[in-house]
Design a protein around this motif. Structure first.
Motif: not given
Length: 687
Positions: A356-375, A400-409
């Motif tokens: 939570e940003d004290p200035g009210g610019r952004f907030a996120l609650g209950g985040a979970g899962g896994r993010l994996h970036w690879t080259r 819930q965002a479903q993500l895929r990473s390969v070759q640096g993206a």
């Protein structure tokens, strides 16, 4: 008796001293000199040893040792003009004791005592509260060293030899070390304790203050120095680049294995364990003189108390990134793999993470899962989501965002739908590639900065809710549209194409949109805005302005906001002459426009007959403002012959009314106050 020796090597010197001590008293008036003596890393030159018979009964032998120079290789220690004088007496069978003051070219060095027995010797140096004891066996190239309340500054030469840019600033040390100079390379190991230790570097990037530590230290002093240490740290402060930490009273475990010399070091293992708060294991290569000082890094970070992690270790780092006071909770795991000055893999695993940003610019609650970036070429799928979120106070639903990473993206595997303003925000596409990412692992980077690309879709967003959030007039209606391309690079969001919003039965188009440092200090926004066919009746009603009918068109070009305040733009709004709508302006609208133009609230309605009418026909209405240097250069549908005034409302028919502006240049704060006053129904005074 006088003897001179060109070069002496142990144990020859020890045998010489032994022979002097075991000679009959009658012969003890002699001097021995040596050009050079060396043992392991110790190299001494210009030695003179004198034994002087006592000048009165019962007195001991006078001993004087003078050394022109004494150097200890690899340690940084070098002494000049040493002079030690003492009274030599037997203390037991085959045991001798000698104590007296030690001086050097630098001044008094303390009280030095020598205990010698069967070829083994012990040297005790006392200076103030500091005590240093060296045990030197006569038959081995080794020694023991014990230190009590030793000022950290005494070890500055050793620190300077290992780390040229560092210096001790305070604290005391205690140690119990064994030094073996017979090994190749020579080795030092033992226990170490420090109280109130202070340290900093010449570049100011690394520092410590009031640090307490206890543990074990190992050094191998070859062409490269190997350091192994296991320490428990309690209290104190540490600065490492942008990271500042105030350590707790409970012990933090620190382990280090490193090999290097000068500015280049290989960290085989670095472990930092602050129980429950931060568990970090890493290996790295460092070159402090290189353009890329950290070319290789493998890091595994875990925290089950992200709130304490932030307050204890990350506050200064977040503040330097424009996020002071960021509130964080939950748990987090981070894994980083970097080699050859390029990021290879990044994994983030939040668990019930809250931000939570004290200035009210952004907030996120209950985040979970896994993010994996690879080259690498191997595809890595991951998923990350949240229970709640907000952006500048606009609430976003769970997703819930479903993500895929390969070759640096990394990109979305499928479109993402997020509830927003009683409608839907659709993220049809998202793709991120960091600055140094390139499909080929050994190729040069394809871009000098991070690159984020988005494609967004807005569905039935409630304009009334949006207006309420930002304190705008109460717009009504729904907003939909497609934003085909949003780019983020070098800290700047930019829009490809334009945003079209259907409002007030007309259209507003936003193009050339750029947003710099959206979550940093003094965010800056630039854009061009085009307005067409807006229905003036509901528009003036929403803004609390006097009623005007007709259609409005115009533009705001080169708009620039800094910290959400306008600093520059070129704006012009006028009625659409092609629209078939009736063109009428109310008496209040006449007063309001007169106030904005600087004429005063009743200047345009001086004639009594004019005040009898509720509204008037008009031919054209127009107003312009070019803002620069805090001054608004005003204009209207026409400019007076003198160039000092301008026309805002050009009347038509009977009763005919004209509204003029009399000030071509108006301070921006003054104009804002006028606009605020007329929309809030206040009466303006003009001096």
């Amino acid at each position: 008796m006088l003897s001179r020796v060109r070069s002496i090597k142990p144990p020859v010197l020890g045998l010489l001293v032994c022979s002097l001590l075991s000679a009959p008293v009658q012969a003890l008036s002699l001097r021995v000199s040596a050009d050079r003596v060396n043992q392991g890393p110790v190299d001494a030159s210009g030695l003179r040893l004198s034994l002087i018979a006592p000048d009165q009964p019962g007195a001991g032998l006078g001993l004087q040792l003078q050394v022109d120079s004494l150097d200890i290789a690899g340690s940084g220690y070098a002494f000049r003009g040493l002079d030690w004088r003492c009274e030599l007496r037997p203390s037991d069978v085959a045991t001798w004791h000698c104590a007296g003051p030690l001086r050097s070219d630098a001044g008094a060095a303390g009280e030095l005592a020598l205990d010698w027995r069967d070829g083994d010797s012990e040297l005790i140096l006392v200076r103030g509260r500091a005590r240093l004891v060296a045990g030197i066996p006569g038959s081995a190239a080794s020694m023991t060293l014990q230190a009590e309340r030793l000022p950290a500054g005494w070890l500055q030469p050793l620190l300077g030899a290992l780390w040229t840019s560092a210096r001790f600033t305070g604290g005391t040390l205690a140690a119990d070390l064994e030094m073996d100079f017979g090994l190749s390379p020579p080795r030092v190991e033992g226990s170490l304790r420090a109280d109130g230790l202070g340290l900093d570097t010449t570049d100011g990037l690394i520092a410590a203050a009031d640090l307490n530590l206890q543990g074990r230290l190992g050094l191998e002093l070859g062409e490269q120095t190997r350091i192994t240490t296991e320490l428990a740290l309690t209290g104190g402060e540490i600065l490492f680049g942008p990271v500042y930490a105030s350590l707790p009273a409970q012990p933090v475990q620190f382990k280090l294995g490193a090999l290097g010399a000068g500015s280049r070091w290989a960290l085989d293992r670095l472990l930092w364990n602050d129980p429950g708060v931060l568990s970090l294991e890493a290996s790295a290569s460092i070159d402090t003189q290189a353009e890329e000082p950290l070319p290789d890094l493998r890091l595994d970070l875990r925290s089950t108390r992200a709130d304490v992690l932030t307050s204890r270790y990350l506050e200064s780092l977040l503040a330097s990134a424009g996020l002071p006071g960021l509130q964080v909770g939950g748990a987090l795991q981070l894994r980083v793999d970097r080699s050859q000055s390029a990021l290879r893999s990044l994994e983030v695993e939040p668990e019930a993470l809250r931000i939570e940003d004290p200035g009210g610019r952004f907030a996120l609650g209950g985040a979970g899962g896994r993010l994996h970036w690879t080259r690498s070429d191997a595809v890595q799928d991951s998923s990350i989501g949240w229970q709640s979120a907000a952006l500048y106070g606009i609430e976003l639903g769970a997703a819930q965002a479903q993500l895929r990473s390969v070759q640096g993206a990394i990109e979305l595997r499928e479109p993402l739908q997020v509830a927003m303003l009683d409608g839907q925000l659709g993220i049809d596409a998202l793709r991120w590639r960091p600055a140094d990412a390139n499909p080929a692992a050994d190729a040069a980077p394809v871009a000098a900065s991070d690159n984020l690309a988005l494609s967004l879709r807005l569905q039935d967003l409630d304009l009334a809710a949006l207006s309420a959030r930002f304190g705008w007039p109460a717009f009504s209606g729904r907003m939909s549209g497609v934003i085909p391309g949003v780019q983020y690079r070098d800290g700047v969001f930019s829009l490809d194409g334009e945003i079209a919003v259907q409002v007030f039965d007309g259209e507003v188009k936003v193009s050339a949109l750029r947003l710099e440092r959206p979550f940093g200090v003094a965010p800056t926004l630039g854009a061009d805005v085009e307005v067409s066919r807006l229905d003036l009746k509901p528009l003036t009603s929403v803004f609390g302005f006097g009623e005007i009918t007709g259609r409005l068109q115009g533009y705001i070009r080169a708009l620039r906001l800094v910290d959400w305040e306008p600093v520059a733009f070129d704006a012009r709004f006028e009625t659409d002459q092609r629209a078939p709508d009736k063109r009428r302006i109310s008496q209040r609208a006449v007063r309001d426009l007169s106030s904005v133009g600087g004429m005063g609230a009743t200047a345009a309605l001086q004639a009594g007959v004019m005040r009898a009418f509720e509204n008037f026909p008009y031919a054209r209405i127009g107003i312009a403002c070019r803002l620069e240097n805090h001054t608004c250069h005003m204009g209207g549908v026409s400019v007076s012959g003198s160039g000092r005034g301008y026309t805002i409302v050009e009347g038509s028919g009977l009763p005919r009314i004209t509204v003029n502006g009399i000030q071509r240049e108006v301070d921006w704060p003054v104009l804002v106050s006028r606009l605020r006053a007329v929309t809030e129904g206040q009466t303006l005074r003009f001096d």
